[in-house]
Design a protein around this motif. Structure first.
Motif: not given
Length: 207
Positions: A38-57
């Motif tokens: 019920g918190s924002l933790q999971f959506p924030v975590l997913v967004t963090h990971i997706l943008f980190a992957f974009a930064a890597l590529v």
């Protein structure tokens, strides 16, 4: 160097794709870490990971000489994507530390995010000011921080062995305690190793 570079690309993408894959389902049940329901933790975590992957590529493309010299506009556009991806991912890492139980791990993530922001911003400002020597040095530092997500995971076997040596190859807190202890310091270890490699190997003055 080309073989070493492409080996780094393959290993980094392999590690990060394997790590990110469960989150691409957007199902919190597949999360590798416990998330507060019920918190924002999971959506924030997913967004963090997706943008980190974009930064890597996009970060890897910035070091391709053919792109940088023959297609400068593409180099600049990919660079902007890299900078934006880093900024978003790093900023989202900060609230995620509030969900971490271990203090050293939380501080490690805060330090990593702040250094990532600082080095990337300095690299971007250097390019805007057309100081391309400083731009190159700061972006190498920035990408070294981006690769902490990779090196921190590659160092896990070394840290497990170190834990065993320091405890006389016994497990005073059990196997789970050993794994937890290692995962609480692997970001620090990756940050230190990458910092030394960047500053002493890639950016050392040429004689």
């Amino acid at each position: 160097m080309k073989r070493s570079w492409w080996l780094l690309v393959i290993v980094s993408l392999g590690i990060m794709i394997g790590f990110s894959a469960p989150y691409l389902t957007f199902d919190s049940a597949n999360s590798r870490v416990d998330t507060a329901p019920g918190s924002l933790q999971f959506p924030v975590l997913v967004t963090h990971i997706l943008f980190a992957f974009a930064a890597l590529v996009t970060g890897f493309t910035q070091f391709m000489e053919r792109v940088r010299t023959q297609r400068p506009k593409l180099h600049r556009n990919l660079g902007r994507i890299y900078v934006v991806s880093v900024m978003i991912s790093a900023l989202l890492a900060l609230p995620l530390t509030g969900y971490m139980d271990d203090f050293s791990k939380a501080v490690g993530f805060i330090a990593l995010a702040l250094i990532w922001l600082f080095t990337t911003w300095r690299g971007y400002r250097s390019a805007v000011n057309r100081d391309f020597t400083a731009h190159r040095r700061w972006m190498i530092r920035s990408f070294g921080i981006t690769l902490v997500a990779v090196s921190g995971r590659l160092l896990v076997p070394v840290l497990l062995l170190t834990y065993g040596v320091l405890h006389g190859f016994s497990l005073p807190e059990g196997r789970e305690g050993m794994v937890d202890a290692v995962l609480n310091v692997n970001i620090w270890a990756g940050l230190i190793v990458n910092f030394m490699l960047v500053e002493w190997v890639f950016l050392k003055p040429k004689r």
